[in-house]
Design a protein around this motif. Structure first.
Motif, PDB file in Angstrom:
ATOM      1  N   GLY A 147      15.709  -4.281   1.759  1.00 42.44           N
ATOM      2  CA  GLY A 147      17.041  -4.621   2.226  1.00 42.44           C
ATOM      3  C   GLY A 147      17.179  -4.242   3.687  1.00 42.44           C
ATOM      4  N   ARG A 148      17.757  -3.074   3.917  1.00 45.51           N
ATOM      5  CA  ARG A 148      17.865  -2.601   5.289  1.00 45.51           C
ATOM      6  C   ARG A 148      16.868  -1.481   5.548  1.00 45.51           C
ATOM      7  N   LEU A 149      16.154  -1.587   6.665  1.00 41.89           N
ATOM      8  CA  LEU A 149      15.292  -0.514   7.134  1.00 41.89           C
ATOM      9  C   LEU A 149      16.050   0.259   8.199  1.00 41.89           C
ATOM     10  N   ALA A 150      16.267   1.552   7.958  1.00 43.07           N
ATOM     11  CA  ALA A 150      16.924   2.417   8.931  1.00 43.07           C
ATOM     12  C   ALA A 150      15.867   3.284   9.594  1.00 43.07           C
ATOM     13  N   VAL A 151      15.845   3.295  10.913  1.00 47.22           N
ATOM     14  CA  VAL A 151      14.900   4.107  11.668  1.00 47.22           C
ATOM     15  C   VAL A 151      15.688   5.100  12.505  1.00 47.22           C
ATOM     16  N   ARG A 171       8.986  -7.570   5.188  1.00 41.29           N
ATOM     17  CA  ARG A 171      10.139  -8.293   5.700  1.00 41.29           C
ATOM     18  C   ARG A 171      11.402  -7.615   5.166  1.00 41.29           C
ATOM     19  N   PHE A 172      12.292  -7.271   6.083  1.00 43.53           N
ATOM     20  CA  PHE A 172      13.558  -6.636   5.719  1.00 43.53           C
ATOM     21  C   PHE A 172      14.714  -7.563   6.067  1.00 43.53           C
ATOM     22  N   ASP A 173      15.782  -7.431   5.288  1.00 41.61           N
ATOM     23  CA  ASP A 173      16.970  -8.222   5.595  1.00 41.61           C
ATOM     24  C   ASP A 173      17.552  -7.824   6.942  1.00 41.61           C
ATOM     25  N   SER A 174      17.500  -6.519   7.240  1.00 43.40           N
ATOM     26  CA  SER A 174      18.059  -6.048   8.502  1.00 43.40           C
ATOM     27  C   SER A 174      17.369  -4.766   8.933  1.00 43.40           C
ATOM     28  N   ALA A 212      20.867   2.009   3.199  1.00 42.54           N
ATOM     29  CA  ALA A 212      19.552   1.469   3.557  1.00 42.54           C
ATOM     30  C   ALA A 212      18.595   1.565   2.380  1.00 42.54           C
ATOM     31  N   SER A 213      17.770   0.542   2.204  1.00 44.98           N
ATOM     32  CA  SER A 213      16.771   0.596   1.120  1.00 44.98           C
ATOM     33  C   SER A 213      15.602   1.486   1.499  1.00 44.98           C
ATOM     34  N   HIS A 214      15.278   1.514   2.808  1.00 41.07           N
ATOM     35  CA  HIS A 214      14.171   2.315   3.317  1.00 41.07           C
ATOM     36  C   HIS A 214      14.629   3.031   4.582  1.00 41.07           C
ATOM     37  N   VAL A 215      14.219   4.285   4.716  1.00 40.93           N
ATOM     38  CA  VAL A 215      14.608   5.096   5.869  1.00 40.93           C
ATOM     39  C   VAL A 215      13.356   5.721   6.470  1.00 40.93           C
ATOM     40  N   VAL A 216      13.211   5.605   7.779  1.00 41.61           N
ATOM     41  CA  VAL A 216      12.141   6.276   8.515  1.00 41.61           C
ATOM     42  C   VAL A 216      12.778   7.368   9.360  1.00 41.61           C
TER      43      VAL A 216
END
Length: 345
Positions: A147-151, A171-174, A212-216
């Motif tokens: 979904g959303r990747l937050a960095v 590939r991320f939505d945002s 966010a679906s994924h967070v870095v």
């Protein structure tokens, strides 16, 4: 005069060229090395820190390690971390990697290693994202849709992680980027336009991370600053690369996966603080190697936090791989007279 081994030097330019076309290979090396480490086919002692009274936020770290298997090699990474460098547009980290022949101990190569360090960190993070995302609703085989990747943190490590996400077909939505330096966040936002549809600089940590679906997490934070449990949700994959961003209380409510448990539970990392807070390790689920061999199935009813301390064996293994490619392609600076007469008599 006894024949001495040749000594090879790999410059940063050579390393950059090899890494530019070797993303899949580096991920494969990292995957295989984690498996070897899980089978105790590596040596990875504690890192050693050189600190300075007049530079309290700077340090140089020595990471000795050995990888056995079919092509055994040992060596050491010597990596400097000087956060104040960024004020003059210098990269925070600089490093060299020295590789030794496993049988004789003779050094065989010196490699520019800041890029190796960034690449193995990024490959580790993206491999973890792949493994820990599998089975999620809407996820593809290998979990390469999000979904959303937050960095959080817009430095070299974050940039390299985005590069590896792109190269591995994610590939991320945002994409939301947050950094205390807005200009850096804007630069990172524009690094990989094909990685996500909508991309923006988040004005706050909360805006970037919540939902966010994924967070870095790739900052230089020395102490935890993320305390709000509402920012995390079940099934969210958090790549805790910088290790000291999350309050220990948040880890107690998460599924915690490490690259190496003993290494992560030291040096005032968030997992170390969680152990000190509770007096135990019940919050530890296992390692990424456990996930790979099927002995650990991540609990998707909790946030899933991957905390990689950064194992020296990864640097050694990736360095060995790049050295072999460089020698085969004739891209090293070979110094045949580096050693004196090696005969004892």
């Amino acid at each position: 005069m006894t024949s001495a081994p040749s000594f090879h030097v790999l410059s940063g330019q050579v390393i950059a060229a090899l890494l530019a076309t070797g993303h899949d290979e580096v991920v494969g090396v990292v995957r295989d090395t984690y498996r070897m480490h899980g089978r105790r086919e590596t040596n990875n002692p504690d890192s050693y820190f050189l600190r300075f009274d007049d530079k309290p936020n700077a340090r140089i770290i020595a990471l000795p390690a050995a990888v056995r298997g079919e092509s055994p090699v040992s060596g050491i990474k010597w990596i400097a971390s000087y956060p104040d460098n960024i004020r003059s547009n210098l990269q925070r980290a600089s490093a060299t990697l020295l590789l030794n022949d496993y049988e004789t101990g003779y050094p065989v190569a010196c490699l520019e290693a800041s890029q190796i360090s960034a690449a193995r960190t990024a490959a580790s993070a993206v491999l973890a994202a792949d493994l820990l995302s599998r089975g999620q609703a809407g996820g593809q085989e290998g979990g390469r849709r999000g979904g959303r990747l937050a960095v959080v943190g817009a430095g070299v490590i974050a940039r390299t992680i985005l590069d590896y996400f792109r190269a591995q077909g994610w590939r991320f939505d945002s994409l939301a980027v947050h950094d205390l330096n807005e200009a850096d966040a804007e630069r990172l936002r524009d690094v990989a336009p094909s990685l996500a549809g909508e991309r923006w600089v988040a004005a706050s940590l909360e805006e970037a991370v919540r939902g966010a679906s994924h967070v870095v997490l790739a900052t230089t934070a020395a102490t935890p600053y993320i305390h709000d449990a509402t920012l995390l949700h079940a099934g969210q994959v958090i790549l805790n690369v910088s290790l000291r961003d999350l309050a220990p209380e948040l880890l107690l409510a998460a599924c915690n996966v490490f690259d190496d448990v003993e290494h992560c539970l030291k040096a005032a990392t968030s997992p170390h603080l969680a152990e000190q807070l509770t007096g135990g390790r019940d919050f530890v689920a296992g390692t990424l190697a456990d996930v790979m061999d099927g002995t650990l199935v991540p609990d998707r009813d909790k946030p899933i936090v991957f905390s990689p301390f950064g194992l020296g064996v990864l640097d050694i293994a990736v360095g060995r791989h790049l050295l072999a490619r460089a020698v085969a392609g004739g891209h090293t600076r070979r110094i045949d007279d580096f050693f004196p007469d090696t005969a004892r008599w």
